[in-house]
Design a protein around this motif. Structure first.
Motif, PDB file in Angstrom:
ATOM      1  N   LEU A   1      -8.127  -0.135  -8.726  1.00 35.68           N
ATOM      2  CA  LEU A   1      -7.085  -0.707  -7.870  1.00 35.68           C
ATOM      3  C   LEU A   1      -6.024  -1.443  -8.695  1.00 35.68           C
ATOM      4  O   LEU A   1      -4.840  -1.422  -8.346  1.00 35.68           O
ATOM      5  CB  LEU A   1      -7.710  -1.648  -6.843  1.00 35.68           C
TER       6      LEU A   1
ATOM      7  N   LEU B   1      -8.377  -5.084  -0.333  1.00 30.60           N
ATOM      8  CA  LEU B   1      -8.834  -3.688  -0.263  1.00 30.60           C
ATOM      9  C   LEU B   1     -10.299  -3.568  -0.644  1.00 30.60           C
ATOM     10  O   LEU B   1     -11.051  -2.796  -0.027  1.00 30.60           O
ATOM     11  CB  LEU B   1      -7.977  -2.806  -1.173  1.00 30.60           C
TER      12      LEU B   1
ATOM     13  N   LEU C   1       0.839  -1.211   0.000  1.00 29.97           N
ATOM     14  CA  LEU C   1       0.000   0.000   0.000  1.00 29.97           C
ATOM     15  C   LEU C   1       0.868   1.253   0.000  1.00 29.97           C
ATOM     16  O   LEU C   1       0.588   2.216  -0.733  1.00 29.97           O
ATOM     17  CB  LEU C   1      -0.928   0.008   1.221  1.00 29.97           C
TER      18      LEU C   1
ATOM     19  N   LEU D   1     -11.487   5.999  -3.690  1.00 30.07           N
ATOM     20  CA  LEU D   1     -11.938   4.732  -3.113  1.00 30.07           C
ATOM     21  C   LEU D   1     -13.119   4.935  -2.168  1.00 30.07           C
ATOM     22  O   LEU D   1     -14.080   4.153  -2.169  1.00 30.07           O
ATOM     23  CB  LEU D   1     -10.782   4.052  -2.377  1.00 30.07           C
TER      24      LEU D   1
ATOM     25  N   LEU E   1      -3.885   1.206  -9.844  1.00 35.26           N
ATOM     26  CA  LEU E   1      -3.149   1.756  -8.700  1.00 35.26           C
ATOM     27  C   LEU E   1      -1.922   0.904  -8.369  1.00 35.26           C
ATOM     28  O   LEU E   1      -0.869   1.437  -8.008  1.00 35.26           O
ATOM     29  CB  LEU E   1      -4.083   1.839  -7.490  1.00 35.26           C
TER      30      LEU E   1
ATOM     31  N   VAL F   1      -1.208   4.216  -2.047  1.00 38.50           N
ATOM     32  CA  VAL F   1      -2.656   4.034  -1.890  1.00 38.50           C
ATOM     33  C   VAL F   1      -3.243   5.063  -0.936  1.00 38.50           C
ATOM     34  O   VAL F   1      -4.386   5.506  -1.105  1.00 38.50           O
ATOM     35  CB  VAL F   1      -2.960   2.605  -1.393  1.00 38.50           C
TER      36      VAL F   1
ATOM     37  N   ASN G   1      -6.176   9.161  -4.136  1.00 40.98           N
ATOM     38  CA  ASN G   1      -6.565   7.750  -4.234  1.00 40.98           C
ATOM     39  C   ASN G   1      -7.583   7.361  -3.167  1.00 40.98           C
ATOM     40  O   ASN G   1      -8.555   6.652  -3.453  1.00 40.98           O
ATOM     41  CB  ASN G   1      -5.326   6.864  -4.125  1.00 40.98           C
TER      42      ASN G   1
ATOM     43  N   VAL H   1      -5.404  -6.307  -3.924  1.00 44.05           N
ATOM     44  CA  VAL H   1      -6.587  -5.688  -4.552  1.00 44.05           C
ATOM     45  C   VAL H   1      -7.873  -6.247  -3.956  1.00 44.05           C
ATOM     46  O   VAL H   1      -8.766  -5.488  -3.557  1.00 44.05           O
ATOM     47  CB  VAL H   1      -6.573  -5.908  -6.083  1.00 44.05           C
TER      48      VAL H   1
ATOM     49  N   GLN I   1     -14.263   0.019  -9.475  1.00 43.30           N
ATOM     50  CA  GLN I   1     -13.410   0.245  -8.302  1.00 43.30           C
ATOM     51  C   GLN I   1     -12.287  -0.799  -8.292  1.00 43.30           C
ATOM     52  O   GLN I   1     -11.127  -0.481  -7.989  1.00 43.30           O
ATOM     53  CB  GLN I   1     -14.233   0.146  -7.017  1.00 43.30           C
TER      54      GLN I   1
END
Length: 319
Positions: free
Chosen positions: A231, A293, A48, A62, A234, A53, A58, A290, A227
């Motif tokens: 990620l 999260l 992370l 989220l 990301l 993250v 970011n 991922v 979403q």
């Protein structure tokens, strides 16, 4: 004197139930985050940090996508419940989040049905369970619809080896079970439940409401699947949009047809996702990060809020 003792006993009984739900939910969430042999929390945290993250941009994206996901779910429940009893957005929020917390420790989130029903008078509870089933049915339809398309694309482009004889046997068994259910349900009658009453109840739901619930379910699927895609970006996973969406829909499709305790959903999705994304040469740790999260934002955070509503819930006899 007897009534007073009975009242206090009921209060104590409900307190024990509420505390058990919240403590049990918290314990199992902690277990899922710390006891997975393939997932080490320190490595996850370092991942992370490495991928930034926790940056404001970011985290904002989220949180907004999580809020939108649950706003749509709450709106869907408000729409359905209002067919039975006029329900405000506030009450729909309380019912949705409290039922999430309760359902996490039950197979296939079946506890959600009972948790929502207890917020309504006894005379409405059968209808509330039915309406909740309708809402979940539309969400499942969207998952299966996009999942089948995504899975077909995924299998075609990656030469996935499939035992078609086993799949055919599985489909035939499914058709047999569904046929037996529909034909058997015609003569089913248990404690006031019957197929005829179920059909009458379903026919009472207006077409306009069905369309609205279906559209909300579609939007929810779009929100949480993108979403997931965000990620992937990301964590700098090099994959095209089309391949990513087909893989994501495949993960949700396979996960949705496997019955499992909801708190193990993160393990199931993680395992399926590792297999699916292995065709794109993605490291297992990245995919586990991922899916973890996704679980934290869409289940753990809302369940923590729902815990408050579970603890503050007052059954009818103490209101």
């Amino acid at each position: 004197m007897y009534n007073s003792l009975s009242y206090k006993s009921k209060q104590f009984f409900w307190l024990i139930i509420k505390l058990s739900i919240v403590i049990g939910c918290g314990f199992f969430i902690w277990q899922r985050l710390t006891s997975n042999s393939e997932f080490h929390f320190f490595d996850f945290y370092q991942n992370l940090i490495k991928n930034n993250v926790f940056s404001t941009k970011n985290m904002l994206f989220l949180l907004i996508s999580t809020f939108l996901n649950w706003f749509l779910e709450i709106t869907k429940w408000e729409t359905l419940a209002s067919l039975c009893v006029k329900t405000s957005k506030k009450n729909a929020t309380i019912q949705s989040l409290a039922s999430l917390t309760t359902s996490l420790i039950t197979p296939n989130r079946i506890g959600e049905y009972g948790a929502k029903a207890v917020y309504f008078d006894k005379s409405f509870r059968k209808q509330i369970v039915g309406l909740n089933l309708v809402g979940n049915f539309y969400q499942m339809i969207m998952t299966l619809f996009f999942g089948i398309i995504g899975f077909g694309y995924f299998v075609y482009n990656h030469n996935v080896s499939i035992d078609y004889h086993r799949v055919l046997r599985f489909l035939l068994l499914g058709i047999f079970i569904i046929s037996a259910f529909f034909f058997g349900a015609k003569h089913f009658n248990y404690k006031g439940y019957s197929a005829e009453k179920a059909r009458t109840f379903i026919n009472r739901i207006p077409l306009k409401l069905n369309i609205k619930v279906a559209m909300i379910s579609l939007l929810r699927f779009v929100v949480f699947s993108h979403q997931f895609y965000f990620l992937l970006l990301l964590f700098k996973i090099d994959i095209s949009y089309l391949d990513a969406i087909s893989a994501i829909t495949t993960v949700y499709f396979i996960s949705s047809i496997v019955p499992m305790l909801s708190l193990f959903d993160v393990v199931l999705k993680g395992t399926v996702a590792i297999w699916v994304f292995s065709f794109f040469n993605v490291e297992p740790l990245l995919i586990l990060s991922v899916t973890t999260l996704m679980w934290i934002f869409n289940f753990v955070f809302p369940a923590i809020i729902g815990s408050y509503f579970v603890l503050t819930f007052k059954p009818n006899f103490v209101k």
